[in-house]
Design an enzyme around this catalytic site. Structure first.
Site, PDB file in Angstrom:
ATOM      1  CG  HIS A  52      69.641 -18.415 116.999  1.00 63.87           C
ATOM      2  ND1 HIS A  52      69.390 -17.410 116.082  1.00 63.87           N
ATOM      3  CD2 HIS A  52      70.985 -18.595 116.992  1.00 63.87           C
ATOM      4  CE1 HIS A  52      70.535 -17.005 115.557  1.00 63.87           C
ATOM      5  NE2 HIS A  52      71.521 -17.700 116.083  1.00 63.87           N
ATOM      6  CG  ASN A 111      76.556 -15.913 111.225  1.00 65.09           C
ATOM      7  OD1 ASN A 111      77.119 -16.286 110.202  1.00 65.09           O
ATOM      8  ND2 ASN A 111      75.723 -16.679 111.893  1.00 65.09           N
TER       9      ASN A 111
END
Length: 424
Positions: free
Chosen positions: A335, A304
């Site tokens: 997250h 990512n």
């Protein structure tokens, strides 16, 4: 529609991104042929994001709209030096409240959250990246405030609103800087030959199809390997966890590649230099390069990629004490702070830290070619198994993922990372 849904393996986020491609393609065609003025391009992108959020998220789309309005208010009311602290703080507070609400539903009420809410939270996390990146640009002087000149009217806020809500990046990355976004929108007529554009688009779509269909043999392989809690077959349990992690990673890779495809279809991220144009200006990385990484630290930079760069800029470079652990801790917060995520990012931080120390210790001793190859091969296997623990923990979220790892011998590998960090 049914064929696309089957192709997406029932993943709604992937399905919506596939449906975005024709609208992104239409935008690029209209802009490159001069049918959209620059202001109308911003309106098209913003209106597309508004419709997409409303259709896919229903009432939860207000989570995104409120963040977009907050960005405009802070830019309008605060000095550029102060925008970032307020923007990042308020946005993370807003996002954390909804993450905690999801945990309340999952662990206290034992309810499954609305899929539209989960989609909205995912989009809100991506918006946090964009608005914090923009506010930091203002603080560091990379961008000038639209209200530094008192004669400016409110229409100068349209690019800022469009950047926070533009539909190619609403449901997926990669993170595009505000400056690159504005350049892409204003220079839509400067594009490569149409054959090159279609070739790149077709190539990206085919890669998504390959990544999705790789999941099917992985699922069958997962069924054929038996996982036994505290079983006697050490390699079998480790193999089962590793295959599960590969299956979960394919979901990520397919999502990142289709998001890159939507942005490319819209002409965003295309950059040119020395008379040449390139399509790699906006990418979260190649799955094949990422999986070939032979060190946990390299894997962390490739995984990512735009999010890794954002975390490095937001936290790592701005932390005076333990920047590595601060970065992974912030990532766990961003997250959602689920139990599995906290453990997963802690394991990842220790594995990267031990990798730096081990590499510094062993590198001078790798004097022959066979030693270098042996080091690379063993480190690749160690990286794969350690990252497998991280992915399973982070993706499965709950304490069940923690118990799953502790019931398998694969837990030895992250424990070795922690031990090496302490010893070296």
């Amino acid at each position: 529609m049914v064929l696309i849904w089957i192709l997406c393996d029932g993943n709604p986020q992937l399905f919506y991104q596939f449906l975005n491609i024709p609208f992104a393609f239409l935008f690029c065609c209209l802009a490159r042929h001069g049918h959209l003025s620059i202001i109308n391009r911003y309106i098209y992108l913003t209106l597309g994001g508004f419709i997409l959020a409303t259709v896919t998220m229903g009432p939860y789309s207000l989570l995104l709209f409120s963040s977009a309005v907050l960005l405009l208010l802070l830019i309008h009311c605060l000095h550029p030096m102060h925008v970032h602290h307020w923007m990042l703080g308020l946005q993370m507070f807003w996002q954390t409240c909804w993450h905690l609400y999801i945990q309340y539903q999952l662990y206290c009420l034992q309810e499954t959250p609305d899929s539209r809410l989960l989609l909205a939270i995912s989009a809100l996390m991506l918006m946090t990246q964009r608005v914090s990146s923009l506010s930091l640009d203002l603080q560091e002087g990379r961008l000038s405030s639209p209200f530094q000149n008192s004669s400016q009217d409110r229409s100068v806020l349209i690019p800022f609103l469009s950047y926070s809500l533009y539909f190619p990046a609403l449901l997926g990355g990669p993170l595009c800087s505000f400056k690159k976004f504005v350049e892409s929108v204003s220079q839509m007529s400067v594009t490569p030959p149409f054959a090159s554009y279609l070739g790149n688009l077709t190539s990206n779509i085919l890669q998504v199809v390959v990544l999705v269909w790789i999941k099917y043999p992985l699922k069958e392989l997962l069924k054929s390997v038996t996982f036994g809690v505290n079983g006697t077959y050490v390699c079998q349990d480790i193999l089962w966890i590793w295959i599960l992690s590969l299956l979960l990673k394919m979901n990520y890779y397919a999502h990142w590649k289709i998001s890159e495809c939507v942005n490319s279809a819209a002409g965003i991220g295309l950059h040119g230099h020395s008379g040449k144009t390139s399509w790699d200006g906006l990418s979260d990385g190649s799955p094949w390069v990422t999986e070939a990484s032979s060190r946990p630290s390299v894997f962390a930079r490739q995984w990512n990629r735009t999010t890794a760069a954002w975390l490095r800029r937001m936290v790592f470079k701005r932390s005076n004490r333990s920047p590595l652990f601060m970065t992974f801790g912030f990532s766990a917060w961003w997250h959602g702070l689920h139990p599995g995520q906290i453990l997963g990012f802690l394991i990842w931080a220790f594995s990267v830290q031990s990798d730096y120390k081990l590499h510094h210790f062993l590198h001078p001793k790798l004097t022959s070619l066979w030693r270098k190859w042996l080091y690379v091969c063993l480190n690749w296997a160690f990286t794969q198994l350690t990252i497998a623990c991280v992915v399973v923990c982070v993706e499965l979220h709950s304490l069940a993922s923690v118990k799953l790892l502790w019931s398998s011998y694969i837990i030895v590998f992250p424990l070795l990372s922690i031990l090496m960090t302490l010893i070296l």
